[in-house]
Write a protein that holds these residues in place. Structure first.
Motif, PDB file in Angstrom:
ATOM      1  N   ALA A  33     -61.250 -25.011 -46.983  1.00 48.16           N
ATOM      2  CA  ALA A  33     -61.197 -26.297 -46.278  1.00 48.16           C
ATOM      3  C   ALA A  33     -61.736 -27.401 -47.183  1.00 48.16           C
ATOM      4  O   ALA A  33     -62.700 -27.208 -47.927  1.00 48.16           O
ATOM      5  CB  ALA A  33     -62.007 -26.228 -44.989  1.00 48.16           C
TER       6      ALA A  33
ATOM      7  N   GLU B 203     -57.835 -32.940 -43.974  1.00 47.14           N
ATOM      8  CA  GLU B 203     -56.775 -31.965 -44.253  1.00 47.14           C
ATOM      9  C   GLU B 203     -56.993 -30.692 -43.434  1.00 47.14           C
ATOM     10  O   GLU B 203     -58.130 -30.302 -43.172  1.00 47.14           O
ATOM     11  CB  GLU B 203     -56.766 -31.621 -45.740  1.00 47.14           C
ATOM     12  N   PRO B 204     -55.913 -30.043 -42.979  1.00 43.26           N
ATOM     13  CA  PRO B 204     -56.073 -28.795 -42.217  1.00 43.26           C
ATOM     14  C   PRO B 204     -56.767 -27.726 -43.050  1.00 43.26           C
ATOM     15  O   PRO B 204     -56.580 -27.643 -44.277  1.00 43.26           O
ATOM     16  CB  PRO B 204     -54.642 -28.393 -41.870  1.00 43.26           C
ATOM     17  N   ALA B 205     -57.553 -26.915 -42.382  1.00 45.85           N
ATOM     18  CA  ALA B 205     -58.200 -25.785 -43.049  1.00 45.85           C
ATOM     19  C   ALA B 205     -57.211 -24.624 -43.112  1.00 45.85           C
ATOM     20  O   ALA B 205     -56.416 -24.408 -42.202  1.00 45.85           O
ATOM     21  CB  ALA B 205     -59.458 -25.373 -42.285  1.00 45.85           C
ATOM     22  N   ARG B 206     -57.285 -23.862 -44.185  1.00 44.40           N
ATOM     23  CA  ARG B 206     -56.417 -22.703 -44.375  1.00 44.40           C
ATOM     24  C   ARG B 206     -57.230 -21.422 -44.189  1.00 44.40           C
ATOM     25  O   ARG B 206     -58.322 -21.284 -44.734  1.00 44.40           O
ATOM     26  CB  ARG B 206     -55.774 -22.710 -45.759  1.00 44.40           C
TER      27      ARG B 206
ATOM     28  N   ASP C 181     -47.100 -12.950 -43.598  1.00 44.05           N
ATOM     29  CA  ASP C 181     -48.004 -14.081 -43.370  1.00 44.05           C
ATOM     30  C   ASP C 181     -49.379 -13.730 -43.917  1.00 44.05           C
ATOM     31  O   ASP C 181     -50.048 -12.822 -43.425  1.00 44.05           O
ATOM     32  CB  ASP C 181     -48.108 -14.398 -41.868  1.00 44.05           C
TER      33      ASP C 181
ATOM     34  N   SER D 299     -51.676 -16.401 -44.606  1.00 36.68           N
ATOM     35  CA  SER D 299     -52.598 -17.484 -44.263  1.00 36.68           C
ATOM     36  C   SER D 299     -51.977 -18.313 -43.140  1.00 36.68           C
ATOM     37  O   SER D 299     -50.763 -18.376 -42.984  1.00 36.68           O
ATOM     38  CB  SER D 299     -52.880 -18.379 -45.482  1.00 36.68           C
ATOM     39  N   ILE D 300     -52.863 -18.936 -42.383  1.00 36.62           N
ATOM     40  CA  ILE D 300     -52.452 -19.842 -41.322  1.00 36.62           C
ATOM     41  C   ILE D 300     -53.299 -21.103 -41.407  1.00 36.62           C
ATOM     42  O   ILE D 300     -54.360 -21.119 -42.039  1.00 36.62           O
ATOM     43  CB  ILE D 300     -52.616 -19.184 -39.928  1.00 36.62           C
ATOM     44  N   ALA D 301     -52.817 -22.179 -40.753  1.00 40.42           N
ATOM     45  CA  ALA D 301     -53.506 -23.468 -40.806  1.00 40.42           C
ATOM     46  C   ALA D 301     -54.263 -23.713 -39.511  1.00 40.42           C
ATOM     47  O   ALA D 301     -53.835 -23.293 -38.433  1.00 40.42           O
ATOM     48  CB  ALA D 301     -52.512 -24.598 -41.055  1.00 40.42           C
ATOM     49  N   ALA D 302     -55.406 -24.396 -39.644  1.00 39.22           N
ATOM     50  CA  ALA D 302     -56.208 -24.814 -38.496  1.00 39.22           C
ATOM     51  C   ALA D 302     -56.406 -26.316 -38.600  1.00 39.22           C
ATOM     52  O   ALA D 302     -57.092 -26.811 -39.511  1.00 39.22           O
ATOM     53  CB  ALA D 302     -57.546 -24.083 -38.472  1.00 39.22           C
ATOM     54  N   GLU D 303     -55.777 -27.066 -37.717  1.00 40.61           N
ATOM     55  CA  GLU D 303     -55.832 -28.519 -37.765  1.00 40.61           C
ATOM     56  C   GLU D 303     -57.241 -29.018 -37.453  1.00 40.61           C
ATOM     57  O   GLU D 303     -57.889 -28.567 -36.508  1.00 40.61           O
ATOM     58  CB  GLU D 303     -54.837 -29.122 -36.776  1.00 40.61           C
TER      59      GLU D 303
END
Length: 330
Positions: A84, A133-136, A149, A151-155
């Motif tokens: 992040a 910026e979104p955290a990965r 998959d 990784s995913i994003a966390a806004e």
């Protein structure tokens, strides 16, 4: 109500209690599963990010939380890594990581302590709005369905920073302040008892009260009185017993009406013998009866009938009771 009917009603009430308790338990489990914040994720892994507070002054401390909920059968919990960039905020110290495991999944919370002290964080005017910026969230998948998959994003939410000079000047103004209301950083509700558990207990209690009321109604139901047994019919009074002489006279009258001369002679002889044996016996009547019995010709019916009538009249009568209970001869 008959005893068998009451037992049937009570058994039906017990069955209703058992069915209601099972239904309450099922509803309890369903509602409790919906209300469980750590329930099994729909996907193999899910992530969410929050910042508290969202409205701050320059130099204040801010906390960023990145929450990850994953299925340990599909994602390795030890492989979760968070990247992040909180610019223009700076991270103070090392992130704090907490992990909570349950039968339905694993929850991982990473907390960052942020501060706004650099020049790039100073608001150009009274305030500044920063879109982070979104955290990965990177992870290693152990399930073939999530192998692609990694990784995913966390806004991250928007943060508003106000100048301290603007805050001081706003206090002297009568028109109001420049502060905003933060409606997104409210803490999650907490319960002393989970809603699902409370609903299940209320349903079980209501069912028990209803069954108790039904049982009391059954017990208070008026019982049907059995029909009284019919009174036994009175036994017929026994016919008075005939003396031997009376039996002989009856036999003589019967022989006069139906039988022949031979039976009539035997009946006359029997009457003569009984007249001789009786205490009050009349010797004259006895001789008359014996004479007719042993006559050369058949005993005349008229004389035999007159003899029987004389003997009936000569029979001693039993004493009758008067109103005072004393005996008298009729």
């Amino acid at each position: 109500m008959p005893g068998s009917g009451r037992r049937v009603v009570l058994l039906a009430a017990v069955a209703a209690v058992a069915g209601a308790l099972v239904g309450a338990f099922v509803v309890w489990e369903r509602v409790d599963a919906r209300a469980d914040p750590a329930g099994a994720p729909r996907a193999a892994i899910e992530a969410d990010a929050t910042i508290t507070p969202l409205v701050v002054l320059f130099g204040d401390i801010v906390h960023a939380h990145v929450d990850v909920v994953l299925d340990p059968g599909r994602v390795d919990p030890e492989s979760v890594r968070i990247r992040a960039d909180f610019a223009p905020f700076e991270v103070i110290g090392r992130p704090e990581r907490r992990r909570l495991s349950s039968r339905s999944g694993v929850a991982v919370r990473t907390t960052y302590t942020l501060s706004c002290l650099t020049g790039t964080c100073v608001p150009s005017g009274d305030s500044a709005t920063y879109v982070l910026e979104p955290a990965r969230v990177a992870f290693v998948a152990t399930d073939e369905r999530t192998a692609d998959d990694t990784s995913i994003a966390a806004e991250l939410p928007v943060v508003h920073v106000y100048s301290r000079f603007a805050a001081l000047s706003s206090r002297s103004e009568r028109d109001g302040t420049a502060w905003r209301v933060d409606l997104l950083s409210l803490p999650a509700p907490s319960y002393r008892l989970a809603p699902g558990s409370l609903i299940g207990l209320l349903l079980a209690g209501a069912t028990l009260l209803a069954v108790a009321a039904a049982s009391l109604a059954v017990l208070a139901w008026p019982r049907r009185r059995p029909a009284p047994e019919p009174e036994p019919e009175p036994e017929p009074e026994p016919e008075p017993a005939l003396s031997p002489l009376e039996q002989a006279l009856s036999l003589l009258e019967q022989s006069i009406r139906k039988d022949g001369a031979a039976d009539q002679r035997r009946a006359l002889e029997l009457v003569a013998e009984e007249l001789e044996l009786a205490d009050w016996g009349d010797r004259e009547l006895a001789r008359t009866a014996r004479t007719l019995a042993w006559s050369e010709d058949a005993p005349p019916v008229a004389e035999t009938s007159r003899l029987a009538a004389r003997v009936w009249e000569a029979l001693p009568r039993e004493p009758e009771l008067n109103e005072n209970g004393n005996g008298r001869v009729g």
